[in-house]
Every structure is written in C-alpha cells, then in structure tokens.
Design an enzyme around this catalytic site. Structure first.
Site, mmCIF file in Angstrom:
data_model
loop_
_atom_site.group_PDB
_atom_site.id
_atom_site.type_symbol
_atom_site.label_atom_id
_atom_site.label_comp_id
_atom_site.label_asym_id
_atom_site.label_seq_id
_atom_site.Cartn_x
_atom_site.Cartn_y
_atom_site.Cartn_z
ATOM 1 N N ASP A 57 51.142 -18.913 -23.124
ATOM 2 C CA ASP A 57 49.868 -18.636 -23.787
ATOM 3 C C ASP A 57 49.960 -19.221 -25.200
ATOM 4 O O ASP A 57 50.799 -18.789 -25.998
ATOM 5 C CB ASP A 57 49.662 -17.107 -23.821
ATOM 6 N N TYR A 147 32.711 -23.486 -30.016
ATOM 7 C CA TYR A 147 33.604 -24.556 -29.542
ATOM 8 C C TYR A 147 33.602 -25.723 -30.528
ATOM 9 O O TYR A 147 34.659 -26.212 -30.941
ATOM 10 C CB TYR A 147 33.124 -25.002 -28.163
HETATM 11 P P1 NAD Z 1 39.840 -27.068 -18.914
HETATM 12 O O1 NAD Z 1 38.998 -25.877 -19.249
HETATM 13 O O2 NAD Z 1 39.641 -27.709 -17.597
HETATM 14 O O3 NAD Z 1 41.377 -26.677 -19.037
HETATM 15 C C1 NAD Z 1 41.859 -25.932 -20.113
HETATM 16 C C2 NAD Z 1 43.105 -25.208 -19.654
HETATM 17 O O4 NAD Z 1 43.544 -24.391 -20.741
HETATM 18 C C3 NAD Z 1 42.883 -24.297 -18.450
HETATM 19 O O5 NAD Z 1 43.755 -24.625 -17.398
HETATM 20 C C4 NAD Z 1 43.158 -22.897 -19.003
HETATM 21 O O6 NAD Z 1 43.816 -22.034 -18.074
HETATM 22 C C5 NAD Z 1 44.078 -23.209 -20.185
HETATM 23 N N1 NAD Z 1 44.064 -22.142 -21.179
HETATM 24 C C6 NAD Z 1 43.040 -21.369 -21.602
HETATM 25 N N2 NAD Z 1 43.471 -20.472 -22.493
HETATM 26 C C7 NAD Z 1 44.793 -20.686 -22.667
HETATM 27 C C8 NAD Z 1 45.803 -20.075 -23.471
HETATM 28 N N3 NAD Z 1 45.530 -19.037 -24.274
HETATM 29 N N4 NAD Z 1 47.059 -20.578 -23.411
HETATM 30 C C9 NAD Z 1 47.364 -21.618 -22.585
HETATM 31 N N5 NAD Z 1 46.457 -22.210 -21.785
HETATM 32 C C10 NAD Z 1 45.184 -21.743 -21.832
HETATM 33 O O7 NAD Z 1 39.661 -28.103 -20.102
HETATM 34 P P2 NAD Z 1 39.806 -29.695 -20.038
HETATM 35 O O8 NAD Z 1 38.481 -30.229 -19.653
HETATM 36 O O9 NAD Z 1 40.984 -30.090 -19.268
HETATM 37 O O10 NAD Z 1 39.981 -30.001 -21.595
HETATM 38 C C11 NAD Z 1 41.226 -30.354 -22.176
HETATM 39 C C12 NAD Z 1 40.969 -30.667 -23.649
HETATM 40 O O11 NAD Z 1 40.047 -31.759 -23.743
HETATM 41 C C13 NAD Z 1 40.337 -29.514 -24.450
HETATM 42 O O12 NAD Z 1 40.814 -29.540 -25.771
HETATM 43 C C14 NAD Z 1 38.863 -29.865 -24.457
HETATM 44 O O13 NAD Z 1 38.189 -29.315 -25.552
HETATM 45 C C15 NAD Z 1 38.938 -31.376 -24.531
HETATM 46 N N6 NAD Z 1 37.706 -32.013 -24.034
HETATM 47 C C16 NAD Z 1 37.382 -31.978 -22.719
HETATM 48 C C17 NAD Z 1 36.204 -32.588 -22.284
HETATM 49 C C18 NAD Z 1 35.801 -32.588 -20.841
HETATM 50 O O14 NAD Z 1 34.682 -33.032 -20.528
HETATM 51 N N7 NAD Z 1 36.631 -32.128 -19.924
HETATM 52 C C19 NAD Z 1 35.379 -33.234 -23.217
HETATM 53 C C20 NAD Z 1 35.730 -33.202 -24.560
HETATM 54 C C21 NAD Z 1 36.911 -32.620 -24.964
HETATM 55 N N1 SER Z 2 32.781 -31.490 -21.746
HETATM 56 C C1 SER Z 2 32.931 -30.657 -22.906
HETATM 57 C C2 SER Z 2 31.992 -29.514 -22.863
HETATM 58 O O1 SER Z 2 30.930 -29.697 -22.311
HETATM 59 C C3 SER Z 2 32.678 -31.460 -24.152
HETATM 60 O O2 SER Z 2 33.634 -31.133 -25.075
HETATM 61 O O3 SER Z 2 32.297 -28.483 -23.393
#
Ligand code: NAD
Ligand code: SER
Length: 326
Positions: A57, A147
């Site tokens: 975590d 966020y």
């Molecule tokens: P996701 O929600 O699919 O995965 C996030 C993971 O973090 C999950 O597996 C969750 O279990 C884990 N998590 C949550 N709380 C936690 C904690 N306290 N300790 C450890 N793990 C924890 O997110 P993602 O889409 O894979 O995003 C990864 C990164 O990329 C993030 O920083 C997100 O903001 C960024 N991002 C994603 C997107 C997108 O479209 N997917 C776009 C912009 C930015």
């Molecule tokens: N795909 C992400 C969201 O919608 C952008 O950071 O939260």
C-alpha cells in the site's frame, strides 16, 4: 546524473497501465529484476512471468521501505493511483493515495539514492481556464477535480525533488489510454475502452459522455513506448521532468462510433451523460506535445483508424474463443 537501472519496483501493477508495463519491464530487465506490487493481486497470473509480487500500500511508507530494502530496488515506476471518476466519488481517498503515496515514493527514492523514478501525470492537470485546443506545455493549471489537483501537486513535487535533491524523476501527462488487457480503473475516458467490448459483444453502447465531447486519447502500445523512451532519455537533454504533454489522437464519442461502424456497420450508440460529463468538459480537446518531441523524440504510431482496427481484431478473436473479459 544518469545512473544504471538494475532492480525495479512497479506500484499499481494490477491496473490498466501497470499490468501491461509489467510485461514490458520484465521482458527488458528480466522477470526476477522487476518487483510487481499493488493492494490487489495481479488479475492475470500469466502476467507474473515467475517474477516477484509484493502487496504494498503506497500510503504506508514503512511498507515501501521494507519492499525496497528486501529487493535492493534502485528504480520505481509509480502507477498506483485513484483516477478521476473514482476520485470525485471519494476525494479523501484520492488525496491520500495520490498525494501521500507519491510523497512516500519520492521520499523513499531520495533516501535510497534511486537511479530513476517514473510518476505519471494526466490531462486532468488542466482545467476550464486552460486553453482547450492544442493545450500548450506551459499553461494555466487550475483543475477542478481532486484527481487533477493531486496530479498538479505530483508534477510540482517531482520538479522539487529533481532541483532540491537531485532525484531523477520523469513523467508524462497521459491522455485517456485505450487498451484490451486490463479494464480501466475508474476514469472519465473509460468509455473509449468499454465501447469496444460492447460493440463486439452486443453491437450497441450507451455512452456516459455527450456525442461531441472531444478528448485526447492514446493506444496502449504508444503509452508503453512513451514510458520506456522517456526513461531511456539522456537526462541532460531534459528541460522538463514529470510534466511532459503527450498526444496521439483526439476524437469525440460520435467519431469513435463512426470509426467502429467501418468494421461493424450495425453498431449503435446512445448517449446518457452523467457526472463525468462535467469532468470531460474541463479537460483539453487536443494537446501540443512539441516539448516531448524535441527533448526525447516522442512520436506516436497509432491514430484512430489503426487503434480501432487493432482493438476490434483482438477483442473479436477473443470473443470467438469465448475468452472476452469484461
Ligand atoms: P488503474 O486504476 O487501472 O490502476 C491503479 C492501480 O493502483 C490499481 O491496480 C489499484 O489497485 C492500485 N492502487 C490503488 N490504491 C493503491 C494503494 N493505496 N497502494 C497501492 N496500489 C494502489 O490506473 P491506470 O490507468 O493503470 O493508471 C496508472 C497511472 O497512470 C496513474 O497515475 C494514472 O493517474 C495515470 N493515468 C492513467 C490514464 C489512463 O487513461 N489509464 C490517463 C492519464 C494518467
Ligand atoms: N483516463 C484518466 C481519467 O479519466 C485521465 O487521467 O481519469
């Protein structure tokens, strides 16, 4: 300043991006050298590739320290986060995970003299006062979501650790990521993944955004390439650090539906905007990513037609084999 990467910790390894980044990192560095971590197990056991997994975590600093010491970690890819829609439902959780988690990762990296840290930001760093079309690299950052404000704080904190402590922190402002391995975890751009599953399964989809909501998006192979390219870049060439604008394509739900209809002519879409519409309305419609192109040679490979074709090919094949995950 650039140090060698040998042992990697990946946080958020069970998520949409983390689960695919894990495969890339293990292929590149060897399974034993990449420690996957999350608060939930990896969805696909095959993703483990025999490499280590730790429940960790990121809000618990001692636990991160423990994992780092046990495995001799010198590099962190920090993907654990709470995304925009989930964050608006539970802003306190978003603050705790995104702010305290990121601070814990940076402090651990500082104390252990880590080689490099990757911390993603997002188009959510922008807000309604930001120019929405071709959003510049340097611009107004006044997001209205919890966020988004945690992402701005993460960018500023990363810059602070680079300047003040010499920690090599890197990151991009990802647009919405489209993929077919692990479902997205509660964002506003999730419709652009769900639509493909529904198109293949049911030939219809009800979208939670308006038909004209134009947003920047990117296909997963480009997202993964951006991470590995930025992490491999020469530090001395970087003028920015953890706030690179990144672009690949921009489209509306109506345009995405039309691109799907090229392959599935009877695909139907309806619109029922919910609370996520206000979030989408505060984000850019397109992004100027010239800083990333100049400083580390960023260039995406997938446009909308190529993304749609690949997504539908993969999901249709999986549907035919009775293996379409939802
Ligand atoms: P996701 O929600 O699919 O995965 C996030 C993971 O973090 C999950 O597996 C969750 O279990 C884990 N998590 C949550 N709380 C936690 C904690 N306290 N300790 C450890 N793990 C924890 O997110 P993602 O889409 O894979 O995003 C990864 C990164 O990329 C993030 O920083 C997100 O903001 C960024 N991002 C994603 C997107 C997108 O479209 N997917 C776009 C912009 C930015
Ligand atoms: N795909 C992400 C969201 O919608 C952008 O950071 O939260």
């Amino acid at each position: 300043m650039t140090k060698t990467i040998t042992r990697i910790l990946l946080t958020g390894a069970s998520g949409q991006i983390g689960s695919e980044l894990l495969k890339v990192l293990r292929r590149k560095h060897g399974p034993a050298n990449v420690v996957a971590s999350d608060i939930q197990p990896l969805a696909d056991p095959e993703l483990c590739d025999g490499g280590p997994f730790e429940f960790c975590d990121v809000t618990k600093r001692e636990r991160i320290e423990d994992v780092v010491r046990t495995h001799g970690i010198d590099t962190i890819y920090h993907m654990a986060a709470i995304l925009s829609a989930t964050g608006e439902k539970n802003p306190q959780l978003a603050w705790n995970v995104n702010i305290n988690g990121t601070y814990n990762i940076l402090e651990t990296a500082r104390e252990h003299g880590m080689a490099r840290v990757f911390i993603p930001s997002s188009i959510a760093a922008f807000g309604p006062e930001t120019p929405r079309a071709n959003t510049p690299q340097e611009t107004i950052l006044r997001p209205k979501t919890m966020y988004g404000l945690t992402k701005v704080a993460g960018e500023l904190l990363a810059d602070y650790y680079v300047r003040r402590f010499g920690v090599d922190v890197r990151g991009c402002r990802f647009p919405g990521i489209i993929s077919h391995e692990t479902l997205p975890g509660g964002g506003t751009t999730d419709y652009a993944v769900a639509i493909f599953y529904e198109a293949v399964k049911n030939r219809r989809y009800t979208c939670f955004l308006r038909e004209d909501s134009r947003l920047p998006m990117m296909y997963m192979p480009d997202c993964l390439k951006s991470v590995t390219d930025l992490m491999a870049a020469d530090f001395d060439r970087l003028r920015h650090h953890a706030d690179f604008n990144l672009a690949a394509m921009s489209f509306t739900p109506a345009e995405l539906a039309a691109a799907i209809r090229v392959h599935i002519p009877d695909f139907a879409i309806a619109y029922a905007p919910d609370f996520r519409q206000a979030i989408a309305d505060s984000w850019p419609t397109s992004i100027d990513d010239s800083a990333a192109r100049e400083e580390w040679g960023w260039k995406p490979a997938y446009d909308l037609p190529a993304t749609v074709k690949d997504m539908l090919d993969v999901l249709s094949r999986r549907q035919a084999e009775g293996k379409l995950n939802t």
